[in-house]
Write a protein that holds these residues in place. Structure first.
Motif, PDB file in Angstrom:
ATOM      1  N   GLU A   1     118.461  28.005   8.048  1.00 19.41           N
ATOM      2  CA  GLU A   1     117.391  28.947   8.415  1.00 19.41           C
ATOM      3  C   GLU A   1     116.017  28.463   7.937  1.00 19.41           C
ATOM      4  O   GLU A   1     115.067  28.375   8.695  1.00 19.41           O
ATOM      5  CB  GLU A   1     117.683  30.304   7.771  1.00 19.41           C
ATOM      6  CG  GLU A   1     116.794  31.405   8.284  1.00 19.41           C
ATOM      7  CD  GLU A   1     117.478  32.155   9.402  1.00 19.41           C
ATOM      8  OE1 GLU A   1     118.190  33.099   9.072  1.00 19.41           O
ATOM      9  OE2 GLU A   1     117.299  31.792  10.567  1.00 19.41           O
ATOM     10  N   GLN A   2     115.957  28.079   6.644  1.00 20.81           N
ATOM     11  CA  GLN A   2     114.662  27.750   6.064  1.00 20.81           C
ATOM     12  C   GLN A   2     114.110  26.439   6.599  1.00 20.81           C
ATOM     13  O   GLN A   2     112.925  26.182   6.517  1.00 20.81           O
ATOM     14  CB  GLN A   2     114.731  27.743   4.528  1.00 20.81           C
ATOM     15  CG  GLN A   2     115.391  26.550   3.896  1.00 20.81           C
ATOM     16  CD  GLN A   2     116.908  26.557   4.091  1.00 20.81           C
ATOM     17  OE1 GLN A   2     117.485  27.451   4.691  1.00 20.81           O
ATOM     18  NE2 GLN A   2     117.565  25.521   3.601  1.00 20.81           N
ATOM     19  N   LEU A   3     115.009  25.604   7.170  1.00 20.85           N
ATOM     20  CA  LEU A   3     114.556  24.296   7.651  1.00 20.85           C
ATOM     21  C   LEU A   3     113.886  24.402   9.008  1.00 20.85           C
ATOM     22  O   LEU A   3     113.004  23.642   9.341  1.00 20.85           O
ATOM     23  CB  LEU A   3     115.744  23.368   7.816  1.00 20.85           C
ATOM     24  CG  LEU A   3     116.228  22.637   6.584  1.00 20.85           C
ATOM     25  CD1 LEU A   3     117.338  21.708   6.967  1.00 20.85           C
ATOM     26  CD2 LEU A   3     115.087  21.851   5.967  1.00 20.85           C
ATOM     27  N   ARG A   4     114.388  25.363   9.792  1.00 25.05           N
ATOM     28  CA  ARG A   4     113.960  25.413  11.180  1.00 25.05           C
ATOM     29  C   ARG A   4     112.529  25.890  11.301  1.00 25.05           C
ATOM     30  O   ARG A   4     112.119  26.848  10.675  1.00 25.05           O
ATOM     31  CB  ARG A   4     114.871  26.329  11.976  1.00 25.05           C
ATOM     32  CG  ARG A   4     116.015  25.583  12.583  1.00 25.05           C
ATOM     33  CD  ARG A   4     116.858  26.525  13.350  1.00 25.05           C
ATOM     34  NE  ARG A   4     117.267  27.620  12.496  1.00 25.05           N
ATOM     35  CZ  ARG A   4     117.629  28.798  12.964  1.00 25.05           C
ATOM     36  NH1 ARG A   4     117.600  29.030  14.239  1.00 25.05           N
ATOM     37  NH2 ARG A   4     118.011  29.740  12.145  1.00 25.05           N
ATOM     38  N   GLN A   5     111.807  25.207  12.130  1.00 26.72           N
ATOM     39  CA  GLN A   5     110.464  25.682  12.442  1.00 26.72           C
ATOM     40  C   GLN A   5     110.603  26.507  13.707  1.00 26.72           C
ATOM     41  O   GLN A   5     111.375  26.167  14.585  1.00 26.72           O
ATOM     42  CB  GLN A   5     109.564  24.499  12.745  1.00 26.72           C
ATOM     43  CG  GLN A   5     109.069  23.856  11.499  1.00 26.72           C
ATOM     44  CD  GLN A   5     107.777  23.142  11.764  1.00 26.72           C
ATOM     45  OE1 GLN A   5     107.396  22.939  12.903  1.00 26.72           O
ATOM     46  NE2 GLN A   5     107.098  22.759  10.717  1.00 26.72           N
ATOM     47  N   PHE A   6     109.853  27.556  13.779  1.00 26.48           N
ATOM     48  CA  PHE A   6     109.990  28.401  14.952  1.00 26.48           C
ATOM     49  C   PHE A   6     109.425  27.686  16.179  1.00 26.48           C
ATOM     50  O   PHE A   6     108.234  27.404  16.244  1.00 26.48           O
ATOM     51  CB  PHE A   6     109.283  29.734  14.734  1.00 26.48           C
ATOM     52  CG  PHE A   6     109.469  30.650  15.896  1.00 26.48           C
ATOM     53  CD1 PHE A   6     110.661  31.320  16.062  1.00 26.48           C
ATOM     54  CD2 PHE A   6     108.478  30.815  16.849  1.00 26.48           C
ATOM     55  CE1 PHE A   6     110.859  32.145  17.146  1.00 26.48           C
ATOM     56  CE2 PHE A   6     108.663  31.642  17.934  1.00 26.48           C
ATOM     57  CZ  PHE A   6     109.853  32.311  18.082  1.00 26.48           C
ATOM     58  N   ARG A   7     110.290  27.340  17.107  1.00 24.88           N
ATOM     59  CA  ARG A   7     109.848  26.703  18.345  1.00 24.88           C
ATOM     60  C   ARG A   7     110.235  27.625  19.493  1.00 24.88           C
ATOM     61  O   ARG A   7     111.395  27.789  19.816  1.00 24.88           O
ATOM     62  CB  ARG A   7     110.508  25.341  18.540  1.00 24.88           C
ATOM     63  CG  ARG A   7     110.176  24.327  17.475  1.00 24.88           C
ATOM     64  CD  ARG A   7     108.732  23.953  17.498  1.00 24.88           C
ATOM     65  NE  ARG A   7     108.319  23.561  18.837  1.00 24.88           N
ATOM     66  CZ  ARG A   7     107.369  22.694  19.084  1.00 24.88           C
ATOM     67  NH1 ARG A   7     106.713  22.149  18.107  1.00 24.88           N
ATOM     68  NH2 ARG A   7     107.038  22.386  20.308  1.00 24.88           N
ATOM     69  N   LEU A   8     109.208  28.193  20.083  1.00 20.77           N
ATOM     70  CA  LEU A   8     109.427  29.156  21.152  1.00 20.77           C
ATOM     71  C   LEU A   8     110.219  28.528  22.303  1.00 20.77           C
ATOM     72  O   LEU A   8     111.154  29.120  22.836  1.00 20.77           O
ATOM     73  CB  LEU A   8     108.060  29.628  21.644  1.00 20.77           C
ATOM     74  CG  LEU A   8     108.011  30.954  22.350  1.00 20.77           C
ATOM     75  CD1 LEU A   8     108.514  32.037  21.420  1.00 20.77           C
ATOM     76  CD2 LEU A   8     106.582  31.273  22.772  1.00 20.77           C
TER      77      LEU A   8
ATOM     78  N   VAL B   1     107.627  26.687  31.852  1.00 19.80           N
ATOM     79  CA  VAL B   1     106.267  26.120  31.827  1.00 19.80           C
ATOM     80  C   VAL B   1     105.341  27.043  31.028  1.00 19.80           C
ATOM     81  O   VAL B   1     104.599  26.595  30.161  1.00 19.80           O
ATOM     82  CB  VAL B   1     105.739  25.952  33.270  1.00 19.80           C
ATOM     83  CG1 VAL B   1     104.292  25.501  33.261  1.00 19.80           C
ATOM     84  CG2 VAL B   1     106.598  24.958  34.023  1.00 19.80           C
ATOM     85  N   VAL B   2     105.446  28.354  31.314  1.00 18.34           N
ATOM     86  CA  VAL B   2     104.593  29.324  30.615  1.00 18.34           C
ATOM     87  C   VAL B   2     104.896  29.309  29.116  1.00 18.34           C
ATOM     88  O   VAL B   2     103.995  29.230  28.276  1.00 18.34           O
ATOM     89  CB  VAL B   2     104.834  30.750  31.181  1.00 18.34           C
ATOM     90  CG1 VAL B   2     104.000  31.768  30.443  1.00 18.34           C
ATOM     91  CG2 VAL B   2     104.520  30.781  32.665  1.00 18.34           C
ATOM     92  N   VAL B   3     106.195  29.335  28.811  1.00 18.06           N
ATOM     93  CA  VAL B   3     106.591  29.391  27.399  1.00 18.06           C
ATOM     94  C   VAL B   3     106.148  28.132  26.663  1.00 18.06           C
ATOM     95  O   VAL B   3     105.669  28.184  25.535  1.00 18.06           O
ATOM     96  CB  VAL B   3     108.121  29.589  27.290  1.00 18.06           C
ATOM     97  CG1 VAL B   3     108.578  29.448  25.857  1.00 18.06           C
ATOM     98  CG2 VAL B   3     108.495  30.960  27.802  1.00 18.06           C
TER      99      VAL B   3
END
Ligand code: ADP
Length: 596
Positions: free
Chosen positions: A252-259, A339-341
């Motif tokens: 959890e702590q490693l992941r960067q939030f990538r939409l 594309v939008v995301v």
């Protein structure tokens, strides 16, 4: 989950399936047949598809920061997802009519290859991590193998049939034995790793290996459609869900939030699920609304207009077209949204980086402010201490007539300290005012050649004390400039005292004023230690001081002098800069326009 609950769950998850299989083997009559091919198709296709996608994206999000065996766990599920998908697609009369031997092979390979990857993961341990090259090789081999298998099932399924005809039932039994052994091996290895690391993912991997060992018995030892045979489907689902949960919890702590990653994972699962659902409705519509009434209108004795086989074919065709149309439509929508995301993701990332940078700058500014406070306090304390000393002594010799001369010296000392403190405080106040543009310039005609001559005389005693020389080169033809005489005088003071500060004994300081276009150019040059280029770019910044290898300023100072000079010169619409060579000296130049 609390610890005892967890243990109970683990024990039940192993004992119940194993117990059921044992009972079903001993009393085959209790093992009912549940033949619902379409349900099988939907369960296998959707869940394995979802599992493969989610696992794949978990692996992408994990990156190289995770342990090799944990990356292989994601790989194992990706492979099992792909192979099991083929198993689902080849369900008879779901999407294809003909029986395809690929259905059995795909199921066998799902557990066999999954087991191989788990066993490889079991070879990775904290003290001897699996090398990166090997992992690459494993991924490529698996990709090529799965690609080849898909092609064979699609175009040359008779090859598999031919092997079946030659080798059955021994080849299945061989695969069964091998699969069971591999899973047991993986379970033991991973369990040992878990004992060493106590990491939840390692524990979960060992548990999954044990589940799938039982699952391989369910798959190979029981006839299709029996409850015991359905068992391994459930176990596969449970396995993939538990694995994804454990991985995401651990990393959890490693992941960067990538939409984009999250959208892609969720979007693909939803697209797949909706496409399957829509195709199901299409086939139902064809069957119930179009074909059934057609058959119902006929008398019971009449030959049916459509043979049952042809009817099945039509339903399957309807399902296929439904899947194709909805798949294409939803896929296009998915891509458009992607594309939008992606764009939103880029914006978020850019903003996040900006924020991080702003925060770093803020921290640097804060550290600088703390340093400065320390310096200013120190700079004020030195003259204050000296003043207190002078005053104490003065009190002692106040009434002694013959100490009149000493008293005079003490008074001068105290006055000097007050001047020093006032100068520092004034400089800080002026700087603050200059920065917000509040300092009013008291403009008057200033003769810069005269100013430089006066300064040379003023600093001559100090220079001579250090065996330094100050030369002036400023002829009478230098025009007057309209400027704030006091501020300009302090600029020159700052530059000359710096030149004296940063030259060693015997140094030469050269003051010069000359006409340069429409401005007067004033230069203060020295042959001292000079400034390194990276520092030269920053010396006019507020509080900036050149530091030595230990991070200490080269001489005591505040780092305010040159920023003051810059602000004053710019308030007069002039420019200030430095040319310097380390070891050879520096020339500070500034211009003051003659017309304002
Ligand atoms: P300070 O109070 O530290 O002298 P300044 O703003 O006057 O602050 O100068 C900033 C930095 O520029 C100094 O720390 C010094 O290292 C460098 N510097 C200024 N003048 C000279 C010079 N004539 N020769 C070499 N270095 C200089």
């Amino acid at each position: 989950m609390a610890r005892p609950m967890k243990r109970l769950f683990i024990a039940l998850s192993l004992v119940l399936p194993a117990g059921w299989l044992l009972l079903a083997a001993l009393f085959p009559q209790i093992d009912r047949t549940v033949q619902v091919p379409l349900l099988h198709f939907y369960i296998v296709t959707f869940f394995t598809f979802a599992a493969a996608v989610v696992t794949f994206f978990t692996a992408v999000a994990l990156g190289h920061s995770s342990a090799p065996r944990h990356q292989l766990l994601a790989t194992a599920f990706a492979v099992m997802g792909v192979l099991f998908f083929i198993h689902g697609v080849t369900t008879p009369n779901a999407l294809i009519f003909a029986a395809n031997p690929g259905i059995r092979w795909a199921a066998w390979l799902t557990l066999f290859l999954g087991g191989v990857v788990f066993a490889l993961a079991g070879l990775d341990s904290p003290e001897r991590p699996l090398p990166l090259v090997r992992r690459g090789l494993i991924h490529w081999t698996l990709a090529v193998f799965c690609g080849g298998f898909i092609l064979i099932v699609a175009f040359r399924s008779q090859w598999l049939g031919a092997i079946d005809a030659q080798a059955a039932p021994w080849h299945q039994q061989a695969v069964f034995g091998l699969t069971l052994l591999i899973w047991l091996f993986a379970a033991v290895r991973l369990w040992r790793t878990w004992r060493q690391t106590a990491l939840p993912v390692d524990g979960v991997m060992a548990l999954i290996a044990a589940w799938f060992a039982i699952g391989s018995i369910s798959m190979h030892a029981f006839a299709a459609w029996k409850v015991s045979w359905w068992l391994y489907h459930g176990q596969l689902l449970l396995g993939v869900i538990t694995a994804v949960y454990a991985l995401s919890q651990t990393y959890e702590q490693l992941r960067q939030f990538r939409l984009t990653t999250y959208y892609a994972a969720l979007g693909l699962v939803a697209t797949g699920g909706l496409a399957l659902l829509a195709s199901h409705f299409v086939s139902q519509f064809v069957e119930q609304t179009l074909l059934r009434p057609l058959g119902a209108e006929l008398p019971a004795t009449a030959e049916p207009l459509i043979a049952p086989a042809a009817m099945t074919e039509m339903i399957v065709r309807a399902r296929l077209s439904g899947l194709l149309i909805t798949g294409l439509a939803l896929g296009a929508l998915f891509l458009a949204l992607l594309v939008v995301v992606r764009r939103a993701d880029r914006l978020i990332t850019a903003r996040r980086n900006e924020l991080a940078e702003a925060y770093t700058n803020l921290q640097a500014a804060e550290a600088l402010r703390d340093d400065l406070t320390g310096m200013v306090v120190h700079d004020l304390r030195t003259p204050l201490t000296s003043m207190r000393l002078s005053l104490d002594l003065l009190a002692k010799v106040m009434d002694i007539p013959e100490q009149a001369q000493f008293r005079q010296r003490l008074m001068e000392n105290a006055q000097g300290s007050v001047e020093q403190m006032l100068a520092l405080i004034n400089q800080m106040l002026d700087l603050a005012k200059l920065e917000v543009g509040q300092l009013k310039l008291a403009r008057q005609p200033v003769a810069l050649n005269v100013l430089l001559q006066e300064k040379a005389q003023l600093y001559a005693p100090q220079a001579e004390a250090d065996a330094k020389q100050i030369r002036v080169e400023a002829g009478p033809n230098v025009p007057l400039v309209t400027a704030d005489a006091d501020l300009i005088s302090r600029v020159v003071d700052n530059l000359i005292s710096n030149a004296l500060k940063y030259t060693s004994s015997g140094g030469q300081i050269h003051l010069c004023a000359e006409m340069n276009g429409t401005a007067v150019l004033i230069q203060v040059a020295d042959d001292g230690e000079g400034i390194v280029p990276e520092a030269a770019a920053r010396i006019f910044d507020k509080f900036y001081q050149v530091t030595d290898a230990d991070g200490q300023p080269l001489r005591r100072g505040t780092g305010l002098g040159l920023s003051f000079c810059k602000l004053v010169v710019e308030a007069h619409n002039g420019r200030i800069w430095v040319d310097s060579q380390p070891g050879r000296g520096s020339t500070f130049s500034f211009t003051l326009p003659t017309e304002t």
